[in-house]
Design a protein around this motif. Structure first.
Motif, short mmCIF file in Angstrom:
data_model
loop_
_atom_site.label_atom_id
_atom_site.label_comp_id
_atom_site.label_asym_id
_atom_site.label_seq_id
_atom_site.Cartn_x
_atom_site.Cartn_y
_atom_site.Cartn_z
N SER A 82 5.56 15.35 -26.08
CA SER A 82 6.00 15.51 -24.84
C SER A 82 5.26 14.30 -24.19
O SER A 82 5.53 14.03 -22.82
N TYR A 83 4.23 13.62 -24.53
CA TYR A 83 3.63 12.34 -24.07
C TYR A 83 4.80 11.24 -24.04
O TYR A 83 4.35 10.24 -23.65
N GLY A 84 6.00 11.36 -24.82
CA GLY A 84 7.06 10.33 -24.66
C GLY A 84 6.75 9.57 -25.70
O GLY A 84 6.32 9.80 -26.66
N TRP A 147 8.13 14.46 -18.35
CA TRP A 147 7.02 14.65 -17.30
C TRP A 147 7.53 13.96 -16.07
O TRP A 147 7.36 14.13 -15.07
N TRP A 148 8.90 13.38 -16.00
CA TRP A 148 9.66 13.02 -14.78
C TRP A 148 9.92 14.07 -13.85
O TRP A 148 10.42 14.79 -14.33
N LYS A 149 9.67 13.80 -12.63
CA LYS A 149 9.61 14.89 -11.43
C LYS A 149 10.81 14.34 -10.77
O LYS A 149 10.76 13.40 -10.11
N GLU A 195 9.79 10.73 -9.38
CA GLU A 195 8.50 10.32 -9.24
C GLU A 195 7.72 10.80 -10.51
O GLU A 195 7.78 11.63 -11.28
N THR A 196 6.82 9.63 -10.82
CA THR A 196 6.07 9.61 -12.13
C THR A 196 4.72 9.05 -11.74
O THR A 196 3.87 9.64 -12.58
N GLY A 197 4.47 8.63 -10.99
CA GLY A 197 2.95 7.92 -10.63
C GLY A 197 2.95 6.87 -11.36
O GLY A 197 1.75 6.40 -11.30
#
Lengths: 393, 421
Positions: A82-84, A147-149, A195-197
């Motif tokens: 899930s860290y990509g 993790w992409w919002k 939003e990913t930062g």
């Protein structure tokens, strides 16, 4: 135990006196030994059950711990994905990726991972600002970059995802805006914000099909999340390098090394914990079985008084202990597999696959501990005169 | 009389007491070590997870879009807003300062490298490598060597106060440069201290001390963004609340939990005109990995406690079963069931406390050893745990002996003395 009436016959020695004389044919020692083993198991159920349950619990705990230890890499590996992306395929300077690059990557992965293509251009907004536009596959990216919002994913063609920073430049308040690339203008609708930062916040993401039709630019990057152990991932890496000689294939060190670090530490802790637990389980078996054998010193004395050789007695107790070890190991293995898969479901939401490699280990361990537990008290009893034991001293 | 019997029983039956005592001691030691490891594993793993890099980023409030593809920055560097380098030590002054593992400022600028014949435009990254900073009386070291542990350098790391740079390995290969060579950057002669390998975009660029990048941009004290690596608590529903909508009591509770969000909120307050947010790729996944590992250790601790409880009860049961004759004798001499049972229970308690104390010390030592071996940092057992462990030890020893004691008490003394029980 029972208090009323005469004391029940409990020792094998009694069994030996009443029925033993009638059957002395064939190989006397062997049939006798089997009889004694069987009788002793049936007649002293209470003690046998106690000792056996200790063996079962110990074997079950050992099996569960060994299974978890073997499986934790795969289980945590899934979590780490899930860290990509952990591998990235980039076109070499001035050279596009081959048209079938994505299929090549997919076939190298053999279903164990995800590959997502990306194409980038710098476009201009209607008031002259530059902004990076990326074409990609939204279905794949949702699985890769969890993790992409995203406020809402684009559903139809013409809809795009606007990064939080990029939104300030394109002003999609109305939901519609225009971009141009090399004189080709396109009207787009914003489906949602991203939003990913990180760098993604400054980009606009659109479906790859629309992107290629608009710009004519093909994907230049493929991000790959390969699942598996470190070895399997380097194998995938080598396969990709061979299959795509015109591209740069490189591991994402930040992800790969972070994962290896955390995984190694976790496995080491787990190993320490497993050793402790297995030692405790062995101790438990040792305590119970020693008591069980020691408790039967009267049988020992009677057998000796009746003229049994030390070898026969040793063999008798050792066989019993070993039989108990095997039975306990088999039962415990079954229970342990159940416990491991329960822990897997509770903690990792996926059952732990049973490993039958563990069985011989557990079996051998159980028998060794059981034999050890039998040999210790026999050594102590050996020095004692049978008469003293029979007198109750 | 009662105490004398207990005392004599320990004095005369050393072997049996020793066996049961060893079982209790080992059981307690394993339980203590496992509880110690399980309670500390969250902290330890969360520190290891920092090897994934920064989980928070601080940018100027009115920051504009980056125009960057594959690590090549296409936007003129003087564009947009900057943060002030002088504000950096304030990061170590926030409430959660002890959770800040490290931070690294970044200033990107496009530069021309190489001679007049083969000029190449590359990205130069100005940052701290391992910079000594002071906030109040506290001194600390921070920089990319702490926040980005996967960065590998062949040669040596440049000094933060020098004119030395790191060359990305791909760029170095293209320019045929090696550590110790010199490179011309925008007309400045800089010494290459080492070759940097990161497996990412930095491999194509140059990394220089922040001051060098500031000179090139012509803006002393300017920082484009700050990457912060912080120890955080996994996000839950409460963490996602907007601090502006919280009541004062809730806001206090929110700020007093080291969520990525609340640390970001405090960073934003500490650094003027800034905006802090979590890097979701790192911050969001930490929680899952952490909770899985913690869950696993918790279940293993339960297994360990179970196994040690079983070992202790097995040893106790065996020890008591061997003493049927004694029970018979006591009862024949007129002792009632309660007296016999209380004698055994007193012995069990004594064993549990003795074994518990030694086991606790041994377990603490074991946990320390595991911590040092695996994480290179100590796992300390809280002394508060001692009464809890002792209580568990006494309870388990009691429970383990209870069945055996009851059985022993119910023996008919006649059979026991005849040796037929």
């Amino acid at each position: 135990m029972s208090v009323q009436g005469p004391p029940p016959i409990r020792t094998e020695a009694n069994a030996l006196n009443t029925n033993g004389a009638q059957q002395r044919s064939g190989s006397p020692h062997q049939s006798m030994l089997l009889r004694m083993l069987f009788r002793s198991a049936v007649r002293r159920r209470g003690r046998v059950v106690t000792a056996l349950s200790a063996m079962v619990v110990a074997a079950a705990v050992t099996t569960a711990v060994l299974n978890l230890y073997a499986d934790v890499q795969a289980k945590l590996g899934t979590e780490f994905r899930s860290y990509g992306a952990n591998i990235i395929v980039v076109a070499k300077e001035g050279m596009p990726l081959p048209a079938d690059a994505l299929q090549v990557v997919e076939s190298a992965l053999e279903g164990r991972g995800i590959a997502v293509p990306f194409a980038y251009v710098v476009a201009r907004t209607s008031d002259g600002h530059s902004v990076v536009v990326a074409g990609t596959d939204f279905d794949r990216i949702r699985r890769l970059d969890r993790w992409w919002k995203v406020s809402a994913w684009p559903a139809t063609s013409g809809e795009v995802l606007v990064g939080r920073r990029a939104a300030a430049v394109v002003n999609p308040q109305s939901g519609h805006f225009e971009l141009s690339f090399q004189g080709h203008a396109i009207k787009l609708t914003s489906a949602g914000f991203l939003e990913t930062g990180a760098g993604e916040d400054s980009r606009i993401y659109m479906p790859l099909g629309d992107f290629v039709k608009w710009t004519g630019v093909q994907p230049s990057t493929i991000e790959v999340a390969a699942t598996g152990s470190t070895k399997e991932i380097s194998a995938v890496l080598r396969k990709l390098e061979d299959a795509l000689p015109t591209a740069d294939v490189r591991p994402v060190r930040q992800i790969v090394e972070g994962e290896a670090n955390v995984l190694n530490k976790t496995r080491a802790t787990l190993l320490a914990a497993s050793v402790l637990i297995i030692l405790t389980a062995a101790l438990c078996v040792l305590a119970t079985l020693t008591g069980w054998v020691f408790d039967r010193r009267r049988d020992f004395a009677i057998m000796k008084a009746l003229g049994a050789s030390q070898r026969l007695i040793n063999g008798f107790f050792a066989t019993q202990a070993a039989a108990m070890g095997v039975a306990g190991a088999l039962l415990g293995f079954a229970v342990g597999i159940g416990v491991a898969s329960w822990i897997g479901r509770v903690n990792f939401h996926a059952p732990v696959t049973p490993r039958f490699v563990v069985l011989p280990l557990v079996l051998a361990g159980s028998v060794v501990v059981a034999l050890l537990a039998a040999v210790l008290p026999i050594g102590l009893l050996r020095r004692v005169q049978p008469a003293n034991i029979l007198r109750g001293e | 009389m009662f105490f004398r019997m207990v005392y004599e029983s320990f004095r005369r039956q050393k072997r049996r007491k020793l066996l049961a005592g060893v079982a209790v001691t080992l059981g307690v030691a394993v339980a203590t070590a496992m509880i110690g490891v399980a309670t500390d594993i969250g902290d330890k793993i969360s520190r290891e997870l920092r090897s994934y890099g920064a989980n928070l980023v601080v940018t100027p409030q009115e920051d504009t879009v980056d125009v960057e593809i594959g690590g090549v920055n296409l936007k003129p560097p003087s564009d947009g807003a900057f943060l002030n380098e002088a504000d950096l030590p304030k990061i170590k002054e926030i409430f959660w300062r002890n959770n800040i593992v490290g931070f690294a400022p970044m200033l990107l600028v496009n530069v021309k490298v190489g001679g007049p014949s083969d000029t190449k435009v590359v990205t130069l990254l100005g940052t701290y490598f391992s910079k000594r900073l002071k906030s109040g009386t506290q001194e600390f070291v921070t920089g990319v060597r702490i926040t980005n542990p996967w960065w590998k350098v062949q040669g040596s790391w440049p000094d933060d106060n020098s004119n030395e740079v790191l060359l990305g390995e791909r760029l170095a290969a293209k320019l045929h440069r090696r550590p110790g060579d010199r490179i011309d950057v925008n007309g400045r002669e800089l010494r290459i201290a080492g070759i940097l390998s990161t497996g990412s975009n930095e491999d194509e660029g140059i990394d220089a001390p922040l001051a060098v990048a500031q000179q090139i941009v012509g803006k002393p004290g300017a920082v484009r963004r700050i990457y912060v690596s912080a120890l955080t608590k996994p996000e839950d529903a409460f963490a996602r609340r907007d601090p502006k909508s919280l009541s004062p009591a809730d806001l206090e509770r929110w700020s007093c939990s080291p969520y990525a969000q609340s640390i970001a909120y405090q960073l934003q307050g500490a650094i003027p005109h800034s905006r802090a947010e979590q890097i979701r790729q790192v911050a969001q996944n930490e929680g899952t990995v952490l909770s899985r590992i913690k869950g696993l250790m918790l279940l293993l601790t339960v297994a360990a406690l179970f196994a040690s409880a079983l070992a202790v009860s097995a040893a106790m049961a065996t020890a008591i079963f061997e003493r049927r004759h004694e029970v018979g004798l006591m009862k024949a001499l007129g002792a009632d069931n309660a007296t016999v049972a209380s004698l055994f229970f007193a012995e069990a308690t004594l064993l549990a406390i003795l074994g518990g104390l030694i086991g606790f010390a041994g377990g603490a030592l074991l946990a320390r050893k595991i911590g040092l071996a695996v994480f290179a940092s100590e796992i300390t057992i809280q002394p508060v745990l001692l009464p809890v462990i002792l209580a568990i030890a006494v309870a388990v020893t009691f429970a383990g002996s209870a069945a055996a004691i009851l059985r022993a008490v119910r023996f008919d003394p006649v059979f026991a003395l005849r040796g037929e029980a």
